[in-house]
Write a protein that holds these residues in place. Structure first.
Motif, mmCIF file in Angstrom:
data_model
loop_
_atom_site.group_PDB
_atom_site.id
_atom_site.type_symbol
_atom_site.label_atom_id
_atom_site.label_comp_id
_atom_site.label_asym_id
_atom_site.label_seq_id
_atom_site.Cartn_x
_atom_site.Cartn_y
_atom_site.Cartn_z
ATOM 1 N N GLU A 165 0.829 -1.210 0.000
ATOM 2 C CA GLU A 165 0.000 0.000 0.000
ATOM 3 C C GLU A 165 0.865 1.263 0.000
ATOM 4 O OE1 GLU A 165 -2.724 -0.431 3.247
ATOM 5 O OE2 GLU A 165 -3.945 -1.904 2.185
ATOM 6 N N LYS A 166 1.923 1.217 -0.813
ATOM 7 C CA LYS A 166 2.800 2.364 -1.028
ATOM 8 C C LYS A 166 3.159 2.412 -2.500
ATOM 9 C CE LYS A 166 5.053 2.350 3.518
ATOM 10 N NZ LYS A 166 6.348 2.204 4.219
ATOM 11 N N GLU A 167 3.503 3.624 -2.977
ATOM 12 C CA GLU A 167 3.829 3.774 -4.390
ATOM 13 C C GLU A 167 5.219 4.359 -4.537
ATOM 14 O OE1 GLU A 167 1.152 4.740 -8.280
ATOM 15 O OE2 GLU A 167 1.120 6.217 -6.663
ATOM 16 N N VAL A 168 6.043 3.664 -5.296
ATOM 17 C CA VAL A 168 7.401 4.112 -5.571
ATOM 18 C C VAL A 168 7.567 4.397 -7.060
ATOM 19 C CG1 VAL A 168 9.853 3.513 -5.476
ATOM 20 C CG2 VAL A 168 8.320 2.820 -3.612
ATOM 21 N N LEU A 169 7.190 3.422 -7.878
ATOM 22 C CA LEU A 169 7.246 3.590 -9.329
ATOM 23 C C LEU A 169 5.911 4.173 -9.785
ATOM 24 C CD1 LEU A 169 8.422 3.289 -12.113
ATOM 25 C CD2 LEU A 169 7.899 0.850 -12.060
ATOM 26 N N THR A 170 5.914 5.449 -10.160
ATOM 27 C CA THR A 170 4.700 6.157 -10.552
ATOM 28 C C THR A 170 4.728 6.474 -12.040
ATOM 29 O OG1 THR A 170 5.604 8.359 -10.183
ATOM 30 C CG2 THR A 170 4.665 7.218 -8.259
ATOM 31 N N GLU A 171 3.622 7.020 -12.546
ATOM 32 C CA GLU A 171 3.530 7.373 -13.964
ATOM 33 C C GLU A 171 4.440 8.542 -14.331
ATOM 34 O OE1 GLU A 171 -0.309 7.428 -15.848
ATOM 35 O OE2 GLU A 171 -1.156 6.193 -14.264
ATOM 36 N N GLU A 172 5.107 9.109 -13.350
ATOM 37 C CA GLU A 172 6.142 10.111 -13.623
ATOM 38 C C GLU A 172 7.207 9.514 -14.536
ATOM 39 O OE1 GLU A 172 9.883 12.095 -11.144
ATOM 40 O OE2 GLU A 172 8.271 11.079 -10.065
ATOM 41 N N PHE A 173 7.463 8.212 -14.380
ATOM 42 C CA PHE A 173 8.440 7.508 -15.205
ATOM 43 C C PHE A 173 7.708 6.937 -16.422
ATOM 44 C CE2 PHE A 173 10.082 7.440 -10.872
ATOM 45 C CZ PHE A 173 11.363 7.935 -11.067
ATOM 46 N N LEU A 174 7.375 7.830 -17.347
ATOM 47 C CA LEU A 174 6.484 7.490 -18.448
ATOM 48 C C LEU A 174 7.068 6.426 -19.371
ATOM 49 C CD1 LEU A 174 3.783 8.089 -19.796
ATOM 50 C CD2 LEU A 174 4.911 9.918 -21.090
ATOM 51 N N LEU A 175 8.365 6.518 -19.667
ATOM 52 C CA LEU A 175 8.974 5.531 -20.560
ATOM 53 C C LEU A 175 8.913 4.132 -19.962
ATOM 54 C CD1 LEU A 175 12.109 7.454 -21.905
ATOM 55 C CD2 LEU A 175 9.911 7.105 -23.031
ATOM 56 N N LEU A 176 9.161 4.035 -18.657
ATOM 57 C CA LEU A 176 9.078 2.733 -17.998
ATOM 58 C C LEU A 176 7.640 2.214 -17.982
ATOM 59 C CD1 LEU A 176 11.556 3.064 -14.990
ATOM 60 C CD2 LEU A 176 11.675 1.392 -16.837
ATOM 61 N N TYR A 177 6.698 3.111 -17.789
ATOM 62 C CA TYR A 177 5.287 2.706 -17.815
ATOM 63 C C TYR A 177 4.901 2.176 -19.195
ATOM 64 C CZ TYR A 177 2.792 3.473 -13.451
ATOM 65 O OH TYR A 177 2.276 3.327 -12.180
ATOM 66 N N ASN A 178 5.319 2.878 -20.237
ATOM 67 C CA ASN A 178 5.006 2.427 -21.592
ATOM 68 C C ASN A 178 5.685 1.096 -21.894
ATOM 69 O OD1 ASN A 178 3.463 4.712 -22.051
ATOM 70 N ND2 ASN A 178 5.121 5.841 -23.055
ATOM 71 N N TRP A 179 6.948 0.970 -21.459
ATOM 72 C CA TRP A 179 7.662 -0.304 -21.637
ATOM 73 C C TRP A 179 6.955 -1.425 -20.893
ATOM 74 C CZ3 TRP A 179 10.009 -2.691 -17.333
ATOM 75 C CH2 TRP A 179 10.706 -3.869 -17.625
ATOM 76 N N LYS A 180 6.532 -1.146 -19.663
ATOM 77 C CA LYS A 180 5.840 -2.157 -18.854
ATOM 78 C C LYS A 180 4.579 -2.645 -19.557
ATOM 79 C CE LYS A 180 2.878 -0.847 -16.019
ATOM 80 N NZ LYS A 180 1.386 -0.682 -15.958
ATOM 81 N N ASP A 181 3.803 -1.731 -20.132
ATOM 82 C CA ASP A 181 2.571 -2.127 -20.818
ATOM 83 C C ASP A 181 2.863 -3.030 -22.009
ATOM 84 O OD1 ASP A 181 0.993 -0.743 -19.029
ATOM 85 O OD2 ASP A 181 0.852 1.065 -20.271
ATOM 86 N N LYS A 182 3.892 -2.683 -22.797
ATOM 87 C CA LYS A 182 4.266 -3.526 -23.945
ATOM 88 C C LYS A 182 4.760 -4.890 -23.464
ATOM 89 C CE LYS A 182 5.772 0.323 -26.931
ATOM 90 N NZ LYS A 182 6.059 1.409 -25.987
ATOM 91 N N TYR A 183 5.499 -4.871 -22.392
ATOM 92 C CA TYR A 183 6.125 -6.092 -21.873
ATOM 93 C C TYR A 183 5.086 -7.095 -21.378
ATOM 94 C CZ TYR A 183 9.745 -8.774 -19.378
ATOM 95 O OH TYR A 183 10.602 -9.754 -18.940
ATOM 96 N N VAL A 184 4.215 -6.653 -20.473
ATOM 97 C CA VAL A 184 3.267 -7.600 -19.865
ATOM 98 C C VAL A 184 2.202 -8.061 -20.847
ATOM 99 C CG1 VAL A 184 3.641 -6.717 -17.530
ATOM 100 C CG2 VAL A 184 1.772 -5.786 -18.912
ATOM 101 N N ASN A 185 2.033 -7.337 -21.964
ATOM 102 C CA ASN A 185 1.053 -7.736 -22.971
ATOM 103 C C ASN A 185 1.676 -8.502 -24.136
ATOM 104 O OD1 ASN A 185 -1.614 -6.636 -22.068
ATOM 105 N ND2 ASN A 185 -0.444 -4.740 -22.010
ATOM 106 N N HIS A 186 2.982 -8.757 -24.038
ATOM 107 C CA HIS A 186 3.655 -9.568 -25.047
ATOM 108 C C HIS A 186 3.123 -10.999 -24.965
ATOM 109 C CE1 HIS A 186 6.895 -11.762 -27.064
ATOM 110 N NE2 HIS A 186 7.279 -10.616 -27.598
#
Length: 214
Positions: A165-186
């Motif tokens: 119930e804590k947030e460290v990796l936020t949408e501030e890191f947009l490139l990582l968020y976009n990479w994460k979406d591509k990755y988990v949907n591979h």
């Protein structure tokens, strides 16, 4: 591709086991997966990894290889098709960015420890963002070694955050968020990710025990 007697001892929610599975699938290597009950480790696991007694362990023609990154290198050297290791030494070094310990401290440490770990984690994430500039994956247009090692960030970190119930990796890191979406949907990765609800329950219980013992 024939696996020539390939077995993988793993644990269902271990990102390190899933790294190895992903590499084997990218390579097209057939393998037998053996699920370990970690509180009651199998005699085979204790035989193959007697010092650390941990998963994953890859067994190829009776020879055991341990530690996930060492296993990934072995897989790439043994089965040449679809190479995953980067040629650039800097990219190889990026695989050792070591975000997980600082993430854990940022989520579970005491107030002073959490603050220091949060700063360290954010610096690590900024480095990763820089490497991702202009790319879909760390490996370029396809998944490579750094992407495989970074599976913890793509999936497990978000489980950790929700469980703690804590947030460290936020949408501030947009490139990582976009990479994460591509990755988990591979397609390949979707096959091997552990179910979210079961994983979340596992980590909530784990974090509760960790806080109680600290």
């Amino acid at each position: 591709m024939a696996g020539e007697g390939v077995k993988l001892h793993g644990f269902w929610v271990s990102p390190y086991s899933r790294r190895v599975e992903l590499a084997l699938k990218i390579k097209g290597v057939e393998y037998e997966y053996i699920e370990e009950d970690l509180p009651n480790k199998s005699p085979e696991l204790l035989q193959y990894n007697p010092i650390y007694k941990k998963v994953p362990v890859l067994v190829h023609n009776g020879k055991a290889i341990v530690e996930s990154q060492v296993i990934l290198e072995y897989i790439d050297e043994t089965w040449k098709e679809n190479p995953i290791m980067p040629q650039d030494p800097y990219e190889r070094a990026m695989a050792d960015f070591g975000c997980v310990p600082s993430f854990r401290k940022a989520l579970l440490g005491g107030e002073t420890e959490e603050k220091k770990a949060l700063e360290e984690t954010r610096e690590n994430l900024k480095i990763l963002e820089k490497v991702l500039e202009g790319k879909n994956f760390f490996g370029g247009e396809r998944i490579g070694f750094v992407d495989i090692v970074a599976n913890v960030i793509a999936y497990w970190v978000f489980l950790f955050q929700e469980a703690a119930e804590k947030e460290v990796l936020t949408e501030e890191f947009l490139l990582l968020y976009n990479w994460k979406d591509k990755y988990v949907n591979h397609n390949i990765i979707k096959e091997i990710l552990p179910p979210k609800d079961k994983s979340l329950a596992f980590y909530r219980a784990h974090f509760t025990r960790a806080k109680a013992s600290s």
